[in-house]
Design an enzyme around this catalytic site. Structure first.
Site, PDB file in Angstrom:
ATOM      1  CE1 TYR A  53       4.558  15.415   5.886  1.00  0.00           C
ATOM      2  CE2 TYR A  53       3.822  13.907   7.586  1.00  0.00           C
ATOM      3  CZ  TYR A  53       4.635  14.178   6.519  1.00  0.00           C
ATOM      4  OH  TYR A  53       5.501  13.232   6.063  1.00  0.00           O
ATOM      5  CB  SER A 234       4.990   7.593  -1.532  1.00  0.00           C
ATOM      6  OG  SER A 234       4.668   8.919  -1.196  1.00  0.00           O
ATOM      7  CG  LEU A 236      -0.906   2.306  -1.894  1.00  0.00           C
ATOM      8  CD1 LEU A 236      -2.312   2.548  -1.367  1.00  0.00           C
ATOM      9  CD2 LEU A 236      -0.861   1.026  -2.722  1.00  0.00           C
ATOM     10  N   GLY A 237       2.375   5.171  -4.250  1.00  0.00           N
ATOM     11  CA  GLY A 237       2.676   6.192  -5.261  1.00  0.00           C
ATOM     12  C   GLY A 237       1.601   7.246  -5.355  1.00  0.00           C
ATOM     13  CG  PHE A 238       0.737  11.407  -4.115  1.00  0.00           C
ATOM     14  CD1 PHE A 238      -0.105  12.473  -4.387  1.00  0.00           C
ATOM     15  CD2 PHE A 238       1.621  11.523  -3.051  1.00  0.00           C
ATOM     16  CE1 PHE A 238      -0.068  13.643  -3.633  1.00  0.00           C
ATOM     17  CE2 PHE A 238       1.666  12.683  -2.287  1.00  0.00           C
ATOM     18  CZ  PHE A 238       0.813  13.745  -2.575  1.00  0.00           C
ATOM     19  N   GLY A 239      -1.339   7.124  -4.420  1.00  0.00           N
ATOM     20  CA  GLY A 239      -2.613   6.527  -4.804  1.00  0.00           C
ATOM     21  C   GLY A 239      -2.633   5.917  -6.190  1.00  0.00           C
ATOM     22  CG  LEU A 241       1.522   1.646  -7.342  1.00  0.00           C
ATOM     23  CD1 LEU A 241       2.752   1.472  -6.466  1.00  0.00           C
ATOM     24  CD2 LEU A 241       1.549   0.678  -8.513  1.00  0.00           C
ATOM     25  N   GLY A 243      -4.763   1.877  -8.798  1.00  0.00           N
ATOM     26  CA  GLY A 243      -5.304   1.695 -10.144  1.00  0.00           C
ATOM     27  C   GLY A 243      -6.376   2.697 -10.518  1.00  0.00           C
ATOM     28  CE  LYS A 244      -6.715   7.549  -5.924  1.00  0.00           C
ATOM     29  NZ  LYS A 244      -7.197   7.977  -4.586  1.00  0.00           N
TER      30      LYS A 244
END
Length: 346
Positions: A53, A234, A236-239, A241, A243-244
């Protein structure tokens, strides 16, 4: 906060784990310190990092995330308040600037020593193999396809021997695997059953979210029957989820705007499923983020849910998901969508 124990240990960890892979790229050192301060103040005592990272891997940013954590430990003197996890890279073209020698004895020792130095600590609580050395399906590969060119030699006994020696030296406390499949999970467990002196893998850090529940296909039964629990990354699935990205939006400086190679979360059936989950959340007075994270928190095979954020507002909402309870109606709605569109983003 809700707490559980790392399997087979008395090490208590928060059910929300602070992911760190943006520090040193999307986030500055000061922002990383601010996130750690807030997380600890709100009961999060479990941090996860890796020598790779920040993501995506790059020679100029190699291991900056561990250095950010190390300066925070030095500044605050609170190493004893944190359960710390890190990882060694496997073989891969995108990580060849770190090393190309996989999980040889010298490689593992070198990796642990390097992480300890950067993290400014004497020990790592949970040390993980970031991905398998052998050819298998991980990082977005849906199914396993055997290759005649796969000449991987099973070195799992030697890997566990090296990890055992590092445990005896006090440099690591426990060990885990990551991005693993059922065969690999059981192979490690069987080796430590047959050879009692070898350490037992206690966790599997794999992707898990409303868009990717492949862990349930074979690994969740192993998790429950063998007590080797999931660290979900993950969630939120790389964000996606949050909704953005719905409505073909691609917010400036968002992860998927910066790193389009992760676009499996925002194309095809992933978009259709995300819209359905969003509508379900809205109908029940929930944000999609809250619902997505709270769902992961309910899984019986989970030890901790690894959240990550680039802004403090995101971090606050993510950590607060621990207080969200999903109704039976919401859980039934989630299952209905999953049955209609299963695992669109492996």
């Amino acid at each position: 906060m809700i707490y559980t124990n790392l399997p087979h240990t008395d090490i208590e960890v928060s059910k929300i784990c602070l992911g760190t892979m943006t520090w040193g790229n999307q986030n500055t050192e000061a922002e990383g310190h601010e996130q750690m301060d807030y997380a600890l103040e709100n009961g999060v005592n479990f941090f996860d990092t890796a020598e790779l990272y920040p993501i995506p891997a790059h020679p100029d940013r190699h291991s900056l995330t561990e250095k950010v954590i190390g300066t925070w430990f030095k500044k605050n003197g609170n190493r004893d308040k944190i359960v710390l996890a890190s990882k060694i890279v496997g073989k891969a073209p995108f990580a060849k600037f770190i090393r190309t020698t996989g999980f040889s004895r010298d490689s593992i020792i070198e990796a642990v020593e390097g992480s300890l130095q950067r993290l400014q600590t004497d020990y790592i609580d949970l040390y993980q193999l970031h991905w398998p050395e052998r050819n298998t399906n991980y990082f977005g590969k849906r199914g396993y396809q055997h290759s005649a060119d796969d000449h991987w030699q099973d070195n799992i006994h030697q890997v566990l021997e090296t990890l055992r020696d590092l445990i005896r030296e006090g440099k690591i406390r426990q060990v885990g695997i990551s991005n693993e499949n059922p065969w690999g999970i059981m192979r490690y467990l069987e080796e430590s059953k047959v050879h009692a002196s070898l350490p037992r893998m206690i966790t599997v850090q794999n992707p898990y979210s409303l868009l990717n529940r492949q862990f349930e296909i074979g690994s969740s039964e192993i998790a429950m029957r063998e007590d080797i629990k999931l660290l979900a990354y993950s969630p939120l699935g790389f964000g996606a989820l949050s909704g953005k990205y719905l409505g073909d939006r691609l917010p400036e400086n968002s992860r998927l705007a910066l790193f389009p190679n992760y676009n499996r979360y925002i194309k095809g059936n992933s978009v259709i499923a995300t819209q359905k989950y969003y509508d379900l959340a809205q109908a029940n007075d929930l944000s999609l983020t809250q619902m997505a994270l709270a769902f992961v928190n309910t899984r019986p095979f989970l030890t901790s849910n690894i959240i990550g954020a680039t802004t403090m507002k995101q971090l606050e909402e993510n950590i607060a998901s621990i207080d969200v309870e999903l109704s039976a109606e919401v859980l039934e709605g989630i299952e209905a969508i999953h049955n209609e569109i299963p695992n669109p983003a492996p």
